[in-house]
Design a protein around this motif. Structure first.
Motif, PDB file in Angstrom:
ATOM      1  N   SER A   1      48.914  63.135 107.373  1.00  0.00           N
ATOM      2  CA  SER A   1      48.402  63.811 107.953  1.00  0.00           C
ATOM      3  C   SER A   1      46.978  64.869 107.521  1.00  0.00           C
ATOM      4  O   SER A   1      45.608  64.779 106.914  1.00  0.00           O
ATOM      5  CB  SER A   1      47.988  63.991 109.803  1.00  0.00           C
ATOM      6  N   GLN A   2      47.391  65.928 106.953  1.00  0.00           N
ATOM      7  CA  GLN A   2      47.323  67.234 106.670  1.00  0.00           C
ATOM      8  C   GLN A   2      46.718  67.158 105.102  1.00  0.00           C
ATOM      9  O   GLN A   2      45.779  67.015 105.005  1.00  0.00           O
ATOM     10  CB  GLN A   2      48.486  68.482 106.701  1.00  0.00           C
ATOM     11  N   LYS A   3      47.404  66.509 104.624  1.00  0.00           N
ATOM     12  CA  LYS A   3      46.662  66.101 102.989  1.00  0.00           C
ATOM     13  C   LYS A   3      46.017  65.194 102.605  1.00  0.00           C
ATOM     14  O   LYS A   3      44.815  65.683 101.794  1.00  0.00           O
ATOM     15  CB  LYS A   3      48.067  65.174 102.170  1.00  0.00           C
ATOM     16  N   LEU A   4      45.545  64.530 104.096  1.00  0.00           N
ATOM     17  CA  LEU A   4      44.665  63.317 103.847  1.00  0.00           C
ATOM     18  C   LEU A   4      43.191  63.793 104.039  1.00  0.00           C
ATOM     19  O   LEU A   4      41.912  64.259 103.739  1.00  0.00           O
ATOM     20  CB  LEU A   4      45.102  62.272 104.936  1.00  0.00           C
ATOM     21  N   ALA A   5      43.483  65.325 105.403  1.00  0.00           N
ATOM     22  CA  ALA A   5      41.914  65.940 105.909  1.00  0.00           C
ATOM     23  C   ALA A   5      42.318  67.177 104.305  1.00  0.00           C
ATOM     24  O   ALA A   5      40.719  67.420 104.712  1.00  0.00           O
ATOM     25  CB  ALA A   5      43.155  67.264 106.952  1.00  0.00           C
ATOM     26  N   ARG A   6      42.949  67.244 104.035  1.00  0.00           N
ATOM     27  CA  ARG A   6      42.710  68.950 103.288  1.00  0.00           C
ATOM     28  C   ARG A   6      41.586  67.969 101.654  1.00  0.00           C
ATOM     29  O   ARG A   6      40.882  68.735 101.432  1.00  0.00           O
ATOM     30  CB  ARG A   6      43.920  68.960 102.520  1.00  0.00           C
ATOM     31  N   LYS A   7      42.752  66.651 101.085  1.00  0.00           N
ATOM     32  CA  LYS A   7      40.805  65.937 100.416  1.00  0.00           C
ATOM     33  C   LYS A   7      40.385  65.601 100.966  1.00  0.00           C
ATOM     34  O   LYS A   7      39.352  66.199  99.660  1.00  0.00           O
ATOM     35  CB  LYS A   7      42.350  64.652  99.638  1.00  0.00           C
ATOM     36  N   MET A   8      39.835  64.965 101.616  1.00  0.00           N
ATOM     37  CA  MET A   8      38.836  64.722 102.133  1.00  0.00           C
ATOM     38  C   MET A   8      37.883  65.726 102.651  1.00  0.00           C
ATOM     39  O   MET A   8      36.895  65.729 102.201  1.00  0.00           O
ATOM     40  CB  MET A   8      39.311  63.440 103.518  1.00  0.00           C
ATOM     41  N   HIS A   9      38.273  66.745 102.760  1.00  0.00           N
ATOM     42  CA  HIS A   9      37.762  68.159 103.321  1.00  0.00           C
ATOM     43  C   HIS A   9      36.985  68.513 102.195  1.00  0.00           C
ATOM     44  O   HIS A   9      35.909  69.143 102.055  1.00  0.00           O
ATOM     45  CB  HIS A   9      38.268  69.534 103.679  1.00  0.00           C
ATOM     46  N   ASP A  10      38.171  68.778 100.725  1.00  0.00           N
ATOM     47  CA  ASP A  10      37.738  69.206  99.626  1.00  0.00           C
ATOM     48  C   ASP A  10      36.478  68.526  99.133  1.00  0.00           C
ATOM     49  O   ASP A  10      36.024  69.572  98.353  1.00  0.00           O
ATOM     50  CB  ASP A  10      38.440  69.130  98.901  1.00  0.00           C
ATOM     51  N   ARG A  11      36.333  67.045  98.940  1.00  0.00           N
ATOM     52  CA  ARG A  11      35.391  66.063  98.631  1.00  0.00           C
ATOM     53  C   ARG A  11      34.144  66.491  99.237  1.00  0.00           C
ATOM     54  O   ARG A  11      32.861  66.522  98.510  1.00  0.00           O
ATOM     55  CB  ARG A  11      36.272  64.635  98.662  1.00  0.00           C
ATOM     56  N   LEU A  12      34.087  66.628 100.091  1.00  0.00           N
ATOM     57  CA  LEU A  12      33.360  66.552 101.396  1.00  0.00           C
ATOM     58  C   LEU A  12      31.984  67.536 100.740  1.00  0.00           C
ATOM     59  O   LEU A  12      30.870  68.224 100.950  1.00  0.00           O
ATOM     60  CB  LEU A  12      33.089  66.597 102.791  1.00  0.00           C
ATOM     61  N   GLU A  13      33.641  68.386 100.607  1.00  0.00           N
ATOM     62  CA  GLU A  13      32.518  70.251 100.684  1.00  0.00           C
ATOM     63  C   GLU A  13      32.136  70.168  99.594  1.00  0.00           C
ATOM     64  O   GLU A  13      30.979  71.210  98.778  1.00  0.00           O
ATOM     65  CB  GLU A  13      33.638  71.398 100.852  1.00  0.00           C
ATOM     66  N   ASN A  14      33.057  69.959  98.542  1.00  0.00           N
ATOM     67  CA  ASN A  14      32.383  70.156  96.887  1.00  0.00           C
ATOM     68  C   ASN A  14      31.069  68.957  96.729  1.00  0.00           C
ATOM     69  O   ASN A  14      30.204  69.949  95.952  1.00  0.00           O
ATOM     70  CB  ASN A  14      33.543  69.349  96.147  1.00  0.00           C
ATOM     71  N   ASN A  15      30.122  68.259  97.982  1.00  0.00           N
ATOM     72  CA  ASN A  15      29.823  67.170  97.342  1.00  0.00           C
ATOM     73  C   ASN A  15      28.480  67.153  97.957  1.00  0.00           C
ATOM     74  O   ASN A  15      27.405  66.278  98.200  1.00  0.00           O
ATOM     75  CB  ASN A  15      29.779  65.407  96.687  1.00  0.00           C
ATOM     76  N   LEU A  16      28.217  67.195  99.175  1.00  0.00           N
ATOM     77  CA  LEU A  16      27.486  67.529 100.715  1.00  0.00           C
ATOM     78  C   LEU A  16      26.893  69.012 100.192  1.00  0.00           C
ATOM     79  O   LEU A  16      28.242  69.995 100.377  1.00  0.00           O
ATOM     80  CB  LEU A  16      27.822  66.899 101.798  1.00  0.00           C
TER      81      LEU A  16
ATOM     82  N   GLU B   1      34.381  57.256  98.296  1.00  0.00           N
ATOM     83  CA  GLU B   1      35.242  57.614  97.162  1.00  0.00           C
ATOM     84  C   GLU B   1      36.177  57.931  97.174  1.00  0.00           C
ATOM     85  O   GLU B   1      37.541  58.274  97.140  1.00  0.00           O
ATOM     86  CB  GLU B   1      33.952  58.190  96.069  1.00  0.00           C
ATOM     87  N   GLY B   2      35.513  59.200  98.287  1.00  0.00           N
ATOM     88  CA  GLY B   2      37.414  60.150  98.226  1.00  0.00           C
ATOM     89  C   GLY B   2      38.337  59.112  99.569  1.00  0.00           C
ATOM     90  O   GLY B   2      39.934  59.357  98.804  1.00  0.00           O
ATOM     91  N   ILE B   3      38.450  57.707 100.288  1.00  0.00           N
ATOM     92  CA  ILE B   3      40.189  57.230 100.443  1.00  0.00           C
ATOM     93  C   ILE B   3      40.287  56.379  99.310  1.00  0.00           C
ATOM     94  O   ILE B   3      41.900  56.295  98.991  1.00  0.00           O
ATOM     95  CB  ILE B   3      39.041  56.340 101.385  1.00  0.00           C
ATOM     96  N   ALA B   4      38.983  56.067  97.893  1.00  0.00           N
ATOM     97  CA  ALA B   4      39.798  55.179  96.724  1.00  0.00           C
ATOM     98  C   ALA B   4      40.465  56.207  96.157  1.00  0.00           C
ATOM     99  O   ALA B   4      41.656  55.608  95.632  1.00  0.00           O
ATOM    100  CB  ALA B   4      38.719  54.722  96.315  1.00  0.00           C
ATOM    101  N   ASP B   5      40.366  57.332  96.210  1.00  0.00           N
ATOM    102  CA  ASP B   5      40.697  58.487  95.311  1.00  0.00           C
ATOM    103  C   ASP B   5      42.294  58.586  95.585  1.00  0.00           C
ATOM    104  O   ASP B   5      42.758  58.892  96.059  1.00  0.00           O
ATOM    105  CB  ASP B   5      40.103  59.440  94.991  1.00  0.00           C
ATOM    106  N   ILE B   6      42.277  59.122  97.148  1.00  0.00           N
ATOM    107  CA  ILE B   6      43.602  59.413  97.791  1.00  0.00           C
ATOM    108  C   ILE B   6      44.045  58.490  97.674  1.00  0.00           C
ATOM    109  O   ILE B   6      45.577  58.308  97.374  1.00  0.00           O
ATOM    110  CB  ILE B   6      43.125  59.306  99.776  1.00  0.00           C
ATOM    111  N   PHE B   7      44.130  56.690  97.628  1.00  0.00           N
ATOM    112  CA  PHE B   7      44.968  56.037  97.542  1.00  0.00           C
ATOM    113  C   PHE B   7      44.960  55.740  96.024  1.00  0.00           C
ATOM    114  O   PHE B   7      46.324  54.905  95.655  1.00  0.00           O
ATOM    115  CB  PHE B   7      43.621  54.883  97.724  1.00  0.00           C
ATOM    116  N   LYS B   8      44.772  56.014  94.837  1.00  0.00           N
ATOM    117  CA  LYS B   8      44.930  56.175  93.815  1.00  0.00           C
ATOM    118  C   LYS B   8      45.977  57.373  93.727  1.00  0.00           C
ATOM    119  O   LYS B   8      47.089  56.900  92.812  1.00  0.00           O
ATOM    120  CB  LYS B   8      43.300  56.874  92.710  1.00  0.00           C
ATOM    121  N   ALA B   9      46.192  58.247  94.018  1.00  0.00           N
ATOM    122  CA  ALA B   9      46.679  59.686  94.152  1.00  0.00           C
ATOM    123  C   ALA B   9      48.206  59.319  94.856  1.00  0.00           C
ATOM    124  O   ALA B   9      49.493  59.689  94.839  1.00  0.00           O
ATOM    125  CB  ALA B   9      46.376  60.651  94.953  1.00  0.00           C
TER     126      ALA B   9
END
Length: 466
Positions: free
Chosen positions: A384-399, A453-461
């Motif tokens: 959950s922590q890794k998921l939170a970090r990755k989603m946070h970073d995407r939203l921070e970088n793109n919004l 896109e963030g969720i799709a990228d997480i599944f790729k990783a």
């Protein structure tokens, strides 16, 4: 290793005495590995009937000189083998690349007859028929030709599935065990791209929409169902379209493929159908408005972003992620129901969307939460922590919204979940800067796209391995 050629003269004479029986140059019995043949026809033909290696038929020759001005290529390979995954693959190849746009095939699924035509192709293997008596799916293979074309006709067990691929030098055909739940006759001229499917999983139903008025077709060719989980199949007309509504006894996933004139639908538990599954949770709903400001309700903003707008991405044909939503309308859903839903649909991830609020209007920014009590590392390596970090970073970088960081909190939907779970507080509905952003249609659309896109990228990783 080449098998020994066994000339069985008494059988040939006996067959000839029967009358009306045509003796083909090669008749192969895969069960006995005996070959009845005219020895004059053996020149240039290579066989490998090593059953222990799964090879049922192996013809691979170097064709004699032929009129290359008249023919584009020569059929010189006919190869049938059993694979390790209980399939059979038939390869029909030529000595050079023919015009693949002109290669044609047709399957009669009712009778189990597959016909493949090589136009302007010389028949280098000769006229012949092969009977494969111990073959799982393929029964006979015959090769015929005229002055221009070479035709291969295959008879097979009608209940099996076939997949035909056109390659640079011919055809590759895969025969496999039938595992379909529904078989639906397709109207002439209808393509896969024209079929629209809608999943009403919350009612244990899905609908396939086919263009045109075809109810009478399904009176003539009834839909065959083979899965006991199916409780009903209904064909109706809706405007200029035909709708096929399939009801099941419990929530199920589905997928469909085309084979010849039929659509084959497989129905099973979601994890057996989909590679990647996420539950998307629009916070609040119904009598629970969530936070409010200037007439805007948090429940409506959450729903618009993660359901109305995000569906475009998650439900698109190109999407690699199957999404289920905890609520699909303005209905109150308890926290326990939301958390429990992830297990019901075999989810891999859970993502909840909320808007924050504070008495101080200067409070602005995005936060992503996870629960320490639900932070185990899965078999894929995700937590959950890794998921939170990755989603946070995407939203921070793109919004264009300030970040307040990744935080821990024991929210009910996070701590009572069984999969990596996060809760996004996109911004403050009370904020003097955030309000205009989170209520902006353009910003909402961009957020929905980035969540997908963030969720799709997480599944790729962190691939599920399914």
């Amino acid at each position: 290793m080449k098998p020994k050629f066994i000339i069985i003269l008494n059988l040939l004479l006996g067959a000839a005495l029967l009358g009306g029986v045509t003796l083909h140059p090669y008749t192969v019995s895969a069960e006995t590995a005996e070959i009845e043949t005219d020895s004059d026809d053996l020149e240039g033909v290579e066989y490998d009937n090593a059953d222990q290696n799964g090879v049922l038929l192996d013809i691979d020759i170097v064709p004699d000189e032929y009129d290359r001005k008249h023919y584009d290529a020569a059929l010189n390979t006919v190869y049938l083998e059993d694979t390790d995954d209980s399939q059979q693959v038939l390869s029909l190849y030529t000595d050079s690349s023919p015009d693949t746009d002109k290669l044609t095939w047709n399957a009669d699924e009712e009778k189990g007859i597959l016909t493949l035509v090589f136009p302007n192709t010389y028949n280098a293997v000769g006229e012949q028929i092969h009977a494969l008596t111990n073959s799982t799916y393929v029964k006979t293979i015959s090769v015929t030709s005229d002055s221009n074309n070479t035709t291969v006709t295959v008879t097979y067990q009608p209940e099996c599935m076939i997949s035909v691929e056109t390659e640079d030098v011919g055809f590759s055909i895969t025969f496999s065990k039938s595992s379909y739940s529904l078989r639906i006759r397709l109207p002439e001229g209808v393509t896969m791209e024209q079929i629209i499917d809608t999943d009403y999983y919350y009612n244990h139903k899905f609908v396939l929409q086919i263009p045109g008025m075809h109810k009478s077709l399904y009176d003539q060719y009834p839909i065959i169902r083979k899965n006991p989980v199916i409780t009903g199949v209904k064909v109706t007309q809706s405007g200029s379209n035909t709708k096929i509504t399939v009801s099941t006894s419990k929530l199920q996933g589905y997928k469909y493929t085309r084979q010849g004139d039929y659509l084959f639908v497989t129905i099973d538990r979601p994890r057996e159908i989909y590679k990647n599954i996420v539950v998307l949770d629009a916070g609040h709903g119904g009598k629970d408005f969530g936070a409010t400001n200037r007439g805007s309700k948090e429940k409506a903003i959450n729903f618009k972003i993660i359901y109305t707008l995000a569906r475009k991405y998650f439900d698109s044909p190109s999407s690699s992620v199957k999404a289920y939503w905890s609520r699909y309308n303005d209905k109150f859903i308890s926290l326990s129901e939301r958390a429990r839903f992830a297990a019901e649909v075999d989810a891999d991830l859970f993502v909840s969307l909320h808007m924050n609020s504070a008495s101080n209007r200067s409070a602005n920014g995005m936060e992503v939460y996870y629960a320490k009590s639900n932070n185990r590392v899965t078999d894929t390596g995700l937590s959950s922590q890794k998921l939170a970090r990755k989603m946070h970073d995407r939203l921070e970088n793109n919004l264009t919204i300030p970040s307040r960081g990744v935080k821990k909190a024991e929210f009910y939907v996070l701590r009572h979940n069984t999969v990596p779970s996060i809760l996004i507080e996109l911004g403050f509905i009370s904020g003097n800067r955030d309000y205009n952003k989170i209520t902006s249609p353009a910003y909402q659309k961009k957020t929905a796209q980035n969540i997908y896109e963030g969720i799709a990228d997480i599944f790729k990783a962190y691939p599920t391995g399914r």
